[in-house]
Design an enzyme around this catalytic site. Structure first.
Site, PDB file in Angstrom:
ATOM      1  N   HIS A  53      -4.592  -8.644   3.238  1.00  0.00           N
ATOM      2  CA  HIS A  53      -6.050  -8.571   3.326  1.00  0.00           C
ATOM      3  C   HIS A  53      -6.534  -9.401   4.509  1.00  0.00           C
ATOM      4  CE1 HIS A  53      -6.579  -7.555  -1.232  1.00  0.00           C
ATOM      5  NE2 HIS A  53      -6.322  -6.496  -0.505  1.00  0.00           N
ATOM      6  N   LYS A  90      -2.761  -2.298   7.663  1.00  0.00           N
ATOM      7  CA  LYS A  90      -3.990  -1.828   8.293  1.00  0.00           C
ATOM      8  C   LYS A  90      -4.210  -2.555   9.609  1.00  0.00           C
ATOM      9  CE  LYS A  90      -6.619  -0.330   4.234  1.00  0.00           C
ATOM     10  NZ  LYS A  90      -7.851  -0.540   3.448  1.00  0.00           N
ATOM     11  N   ARG A 108       0.863  -1.178   0.000  1.00  0.00           N
ATOM     12  CA  ARG A 108       0.000   0.000   0.000  1.00  0.00           C
ATOM     13  C   ARG A 108       0.900   1.228   0.000  1.00  0.00           C
ATOM     14  NH1 ARG A 108      -2.309  -3.460   3.991  1.00  0.00           N
ATOM     15  NH2 ARG A 108      -4.419  -4.179   3.449  1.00  0.00           N
ATOM     16  N   HIS A 161      -1.637   2.686  -6.248  1.00  0.00           N
ATOM     17  CA  HIS A 161      -2.573   1.588  -6.031  1.00  0.00           C
ATOM     18  C   HIS A 161      -2.680   0.709  -7.276  1.00  0.00           C
ATOM     19  CE1 HIS A 161      -4.969   0.039  -2.843  1.00  0.00           C
ATOM     20  NE2 HIS A 161      -6.044  -0.088  -3.594  1.00  0.00           N
ATOM     21  N   ARG A 199      -0.050  -1.836  -7.082  1.00  0.00           N
ATOM     22  CA  ARG A 199      -0.443  -2.888  -6.133  1.00  0.00           C
ATOM     23  C   ARG A 199      -1.424  -3.858  -6.808  1.00  0.00           C
ATOM     24  NH1 ARG A 199      -1.336  -4.304  -0.574  1.00  0.00           N
ATOM     25  NH2 ARG A 199      -3.554  -4.503  -0.019  1.00  0.00           N
ATOM     26  N   TYR A 247      -9.644 -10.232  -7.499  1.00  0.00           N
ATOM     27  CA  TYR A 247      -8.620 -10.434  -8.520  1.00  0.00           C
ATOM     28  C   TYR A 247      -8.872 -11.688  -9.347  1.00  0.00           C
ATOM     29  CZ  TYR A 247      -6.252  -6.693  -6.151  1.00  0.00           C
ATOM     30  OH  TYR A 247      -5.960  -5.480  -5.602  1.00  0.00           O
TER      31      TYR A 247
END
Length: 300
Positions: free
Chosen positions: A268, A174, A150, A242, A245, A277
């Site tokens: 994730h 995150k 990220r 992004h 990524r 994806y």
């Protein structure tokens, strides 16, 4: 009860939100805007009192709002405001139950992330290294694409997070979740080139990637530099962090098919986030099929 009376109830509710809940003026304006729209819809349906409202009428509000061009996200806000209003009417003893409780807005369509194909990524990375900042940018591009970071993770990298012997970095993702990631030989090589030049900008700064002023590079600066390199290298699409990524994730999935592995690399929390994806991968396979398979060719 007339439309004026419906409005009076809304005014009482807004007064409650302002005085007792002490919500901000902007929040109150948002509530009023949504509930005024509901009152207008109530007039179209012939609703005379809030007590007449049931789930079917609430659903009709949603349908009419959509026909008027309201998007799914905005409709969700409108229904949320209505649910809060009805909850208040229940608390006042003016409704027995909240008729909007089980009514939800349709989910907004999930847009597939756009990626850069492998040839364009290679073209992007082959930049003119005529100054130290270009070497820094090459290192950032290699790390971003090599590890699928990220943007916040890239700019947050410190020198102490590197293990160039093993070709890995530690990143804080995150939810303050730490993960250790391989970055690839090319990224290691270009980090080493950048470290040789980094002292020209600062010696006592912990950050790996620095601005020309010797401070940690900002996310905005990275976005600007990546976009500029995309233009210089002749890429047709706008290059932003992004997208690199997304490209990392797509290319990894196409090569390995390992959804769980890609999930861990991306950081994730939920597999469903990574599964988007698989749609990109399917689109790629479908286009190959359409171009190559005899049974896919129309009119033959």
């Amino acid at each position: 009860m007339t439309e004026v009376a419906l409005s009076l109830d809304v005014s009482r509710f807004l007064r409650y939100l302002g005085v007792e809940r002490q919500l901000s003026p902007i929040t109150l304006q948002n509530y009023q805007r949504q509930l005024d729209a509901i009152i207008a819809l109530a007039g179209e349906t012939g609703l005379k009192s809030w007590q007449q409202c049931d789930a079917a009428i609430v659903r009709s509000f949603a349908v009419r709002s959509r026909r008027k061009g309201l998007g799914p996200a905005s409709l969700a806000l409108r229904l949320s405001a209505l649910r809060s209003f009805f909850d208040w009417l229940v608390s006042q003893g003016e409704l027995k139950a909240n008729p909007a409780k089980g009514v939800s807005a349709p989910k907004a369509p999930r847009h597939l992330p756009k990626n850069i194909d492998v040839d364009d990524v290679n073209r992007l990375l082959d930049i003119d290294l005529n100054d130290p900042l270009a070497v820094r940018d090459r290192a950032m591009l290699e790390v971003m694409y090599g590890a699928g970071l990220r943007l916040s993770e890239l700019v947050g990298l410190d020198i102490k997070h590197l293990d160039l012997d093993t070709g890995e970095v530690w990143v804080m993702g995150k939810g303050s979740k730490e993960r250790r990631l391989p970055i690839g030989r090319n990224a290691v090589t270009w980090i080493e080139h950048w470290l040789d030049l980094r002292g020209l900008f600062a010696s006592d700064e912990e950050a790996l990637f620095l601005s020309k002023l010797g401070k940690r590079i900002s996310a905005r600066n990275v976005q600007k530099r990546f976009a500029e390199w995309g233009i210089k290298q002749g890429l047709n699409s706008h290059v932003h962090p992004h997208k690199l990524r997304h490209s990392f994730a797509t290319h990894m999935l196409e090569s390995s098919g390992d959804l769980r592995g890609v999930q861990e690399l991306l950081g994730h929390a939920n597999l469903s986030t990574t599964q988007i994806y698989t749609h990109l991968d399917f689109q790629h396979l479908a286009s190959v099929y359409d171009a190559a398979h005899p049974r896919a060719k129309r009119g033959k």
